[in-house]
Design a protein around this motif. Structure first.
Motif, mmCIF file in Angstrom:
data_model
loop_
_atom_site.group_PDB
_atom_site.id
_atom_site.type_symbol
_atom_site.label_atom_id
_atom_site.label_comp_id
_atom_site.label_asym_id
_atom_site.label_seq_id
_atom_site.Cartn_x
_atom_site.Cartn_y
_atom_site.Cartn_z
ATOM 1 N N TYR A 1 55.291 44.703 10.346
ATOM 2 C CA TYR A 1 56.059 45.602 11.202
ATOM 3 C C TYR A 1 56.040 45.211 12.679
ATOM 4 C CZ TYR A 1 56.213 48.657 7.114
ATOM 5 O OH TYR A 1 56.422 49.172 5.856
ATOM 6 N N THR A 2 55.278 44.193 13.057
ATOM 7 C CA THR A 2 55.300 43.775 14.457
ATOM 8 C C THR A 2 56.685 43.232 14.797
ATOM 9 O OG1 THR A 2 54.431 41.582 13.932
ATOM 10 C CG2 THR A 2 52.829 43.258 14.604
ATOM 11 N N GLY A 3 57.055 43.345 16.056
ATOM 12 C CA GLY A 3 58.350 42.863 16.516
ATOM 13 C C GLY A 3 59.157 43.974 17.164
ATOM 14 N N MET A 4 60.423 43.709 17.380
ATOM 15 C CA MET A 4 61.313 44.611 18.102
ATOM 16 C C MET A 4 62.054 45.535 17.141
ATOM 17 S SD MET A 4 62.400 45.507 21.109
ATOM 18 C CE MET A 4 62.047 44.149 22.222
ATOM 19 N N TRP A 5 62.095 46.810 17.509
ATOM 20 C CA TRP A 5 62.828 47.845 16.780
ATOM 21 C C TRP A 5 63.746 48.534 17.787
ATOM 22 C CZ3 TRP A 5 62.078 48.568 11.550
ATOM 23 C CH2 TRP A 5 61.005 47.853 10.996
ATOM 24 N N ILE A 6 65.009 48.755 17.421
ATOM 25 C CA ILE A 6 65.966 49.350 18.365
ATOM 26 C C ILE A 6 66.798 50.429 17.678
ATOM 27 C CG2 ILE A 6 66.112 47.232 19.740
ATOM 28 C CD1 ILE A 6 68.837 46.720 18.438
ATOM 29 N N THR A 7 67.270 51.387 18.493
ATOM 30 C CA THR A 7 68.199 52.386 17.975
ATOM 31 C C THR A 7 69.564 51.727 17.793
ATOM 32 O OG1 THR A 7 68.662 53.110 20.250
ATOM 33 C CG2 THR A 7 67.015 54.363 19.016
ATOM 34 N N ALA A 8 70.429 52.339 17.004
ATOM 35 C CA ALA A 8 71.747 51.766 16.700
ATOM 36 C C ALA A 8 72.556 51.503 17.965
ATOM 37 C CB ALA A 8 72.517 52.674 15.748
ATOM 38 N N ASP A 9 72.397 52.353 18.979
ATOM 39 C CA ASP A 9 73.147 52.167 20.226
ATOM 40 C C ASP A 9 72.441 51.223 21.198
ATOM 41 O OD1 ASP A 9 71.044 53.709 21.211
ATOM 42 O OD2 ASP A 9 72.312 55.399 21.790
ATOM 43 N N GLY A 10 71.248 50.735 20.833
ATOM 44 C CA GLY A 10 70.514 49.794 21.685
ATOM 45 C C GLY A 10 69.851 50.426 22.883
ATOM 46 N N ASN A 11 69.941 51.745 23.027
ATOM 47 C CA ASN A 11 69.380 52.414 24.199
ATOM 48 C C ASN A 11 67.855 52.395 24.214
ATOM 49 O OD1 ASN A 11 69.740 53.992 26.646
ATOM 50 N ND2 ASN A 11 68.868 55.680 25.474
ATOM 51 N N ILE A 12 67.236 52.513 23.046
ATOM 52 C CA ILE A 12 65.773 52.517 22.965
ATOM 53 C C ILE A 12 65.339 51.260 22.238
ATOM 54 C CG2 ILE A 12 63.741 53.712 22.062
ATOM 55 C CD1 ILE A 12 65.329 56.312 22.502
ATOM 56 N N ARG A 13 64.467 50.513 22.892
ATOM 57 C CA ARG A 13 63.943 49.263 22.363
ATOM 58 C C ARG A 13 62.430 49.392 22.302
ATOM 59 N NH1 ARG A 13 67.314 49.264 26.015
ATOM 60 N NH2 ARG A 13 66.005 48.497 27.699
ATOM 61 N N HIS A 14 61.920 49.302 21.118
ATOM 62 C CA HIS A 14 60.520 49.605 20.853
ATOM 63 C C HIS A 14 59.859 48.350 20.292
ATOM 64 C CE1 HIS A 14 57.669 52.954 19.900
ATOM 65 N NE2 HIS A 14 57.171 52.013 19.135
ATOM 66 N N GLU A 15 59.024 47.685 21.082
ATOM 67 C CA GLU A 15 58.385 46.453 20.630
ATOM 68 C C GLU A 15 56.953 46.720 20.204
ATOM 69 O OE1 GLU A 15 57.905 41.777 21.784
ATOM 70 O OE2 GLU A 15 58.460 43.182 23.367
ATOM 71 N N LEU A 16 56.658 46.409 18.948
ATOM 72 C CA LEU A 16 55.299 46.510 18.423
ATOM 73 C C LEU A 16 54.668 45.130 18.579
ATOM 74 C CD1 LEU A 16 55.972 48.575 15.187
ATOM 75 C CD2 LEU A 16 55.286 49.400 17.443
ATOM 76 N N LEU A 17 53.741 45.035 19.494
ATOM 77 C CA LEU A 17 53.112 43.756 19.807
ATOM 78 C C LEU A 17 51.998 43.444 18.809
ATOM 79 C CD1 LEU A 17 52.985 44.436 23.634
ATOM 80 C CD2 LEU A 17 54.592 42.952 22.431
ATOM 81 N N PRO A 18 51.727 42.166 18.574
ATOM 82 C CA PRO A 18 50.716 41.792 17.585
ATOM 83 C C PRO A 18 49.284 42.190 17.949
ATOM 84 C CG PRO A 18 51.713 39.840 18.565
ATOM 85 C CD PRO A 18 52.427 41.029 19.115
ATOM 86 N N ASN A 19 49.043 42.559 19.197
ATOM 87 C CA ASN A 19 47.690 42.937 19.628
ATOM 88 C C ASN A 19 47.412 44.434 19.496
ATOM 89 O OD1 ASN A 19 49.263 43.923 21.692
ATOM 90 N ND2 ASN A 19 48.189 42.873 23.333
ATOM 91 N N GLY A 20 48.311 45.165 18.790
ATOM 92 C CA GLY A 20 48.110 46.598 18.599
ATOM 93 C C GLY A 20 48.616 47.448 19.750
ATOM 94 N N ARG A 21 49.367 46.854 20.655
ATOM 95 C CA ARG A 21 49.984 47.575 21.764
ATOM 96 C C ARG A 21 51.491 47.665 21.508
ATOM 97 N NH1 ARG A 21 47.416 50.205 25.570
ATOM 98 N NH2 ARG A 21 48.918 49.547 27.111
ATOM 99 N N TYR A 22 52.135 48.633 22.164
ATOM 100 C CA TYR A 22 53.589 48.716 22.088
ATOM 101 C C TYR A 22 54.157 48.857 23.488
ATOM 102 C CZ TYR A 22 53.508 53.746 22.929
ATOM 103 O OH TYR A 22 53.329 54.984 23.495
ATOM 104 N N ASP A 23 55.412 48.496 23.618
ATOM 105 C CA ASP A 23 56.134 48.583 24.886
ATOM 106 C C ASP A 23 57.528 49.102 24.552
ATOM 107 O OD1 ASP A 23 57.606 48.105 27.259
ATOM 108 O OD2 ASP A 23 56.300 46.446 27.781
ATOM 109 N N GLU A 24 57.869 50.262 25.101
ATOM 110 C CA GLU A 24 59.159 50.887 24.806
ATOM 111 C C GLU A 24 60.024 50.933 26.050
ATOM 112 O OE1 GLU A 24 60.533 55.327 23.814
ATOM 113 O OE2 GLU A 24 59.213 54.433 22.302
ATOM 114 N N ALA A 25 61.242 50.424 25.922
ATOM 115 C CA ALA A 25 62.232 50.475 26.997
ATOM 116 C C ALA A 25 63.272 51.526 26.625
ATOM 117 C CB ALA A 25 62.895 49.118 27.173
ATOM 118 N N ARG A 26 63.777 52.212 27.650
ATOM 119 C CA ARG A 26 64.825 53.223 27.441
ATOM 120 C C ARG A 26 65.937 52.978 28.448
ATOM 121 N NH1 ARG A 26 63.167 58.672 24.994
ATOM 122 N NH2 ARG A 26 61.466 58.014 23.640
#
Length: 82
Positions: free
Chosen positions: A10-35
């Motif tokens: 499940y690591t990697g980038m996940w995005i909403t259909a409209d691309g507004n929310i970008r949720h990156e699950l990093l391999p080190n157990g951290r996440y970074d979410e852009a809106r």
């Protein structure tokens, strides 16, 4: 729950259909979410157990979600792997 590792599917980038929310699950157990135009709007740690994910934002907010059929359902959002 066990910390997520680099080999977790499940690591990697996940995005909403409209691309507004970008949720990156990093391999080190951290996440970074852009809106929208706001990069790194939320950051914190996460853990995955099976298809269940739990988040702890650096500000103290907690959330969870589930992965079903290649889709991440998180906090009322539907995110797809990019």
């Amino acid at each position: 729950m066990q910390p997520t590792t680099a080999s977790h599917p499940y690591t990697g980038m996940w995005i909403t259909a409209d691309g507004n929310i970008r949720h990156e699950l990093l391999p080190n157990g951290r996440y970074d979410e852009a809106r929208g135009n706001r990069e790194s709007a939320y950051q914190g740690r996460y853990e995955v157990e099976g298809d269940y994910i739990r988040y702890w934002d650096d500000t103290g907010f907690t959330a969870d979600g589930t992965f079903r059929d290649g889709v991440l359902y998180h906090a009322g959002m539907v995110l797809y792997r990019k």
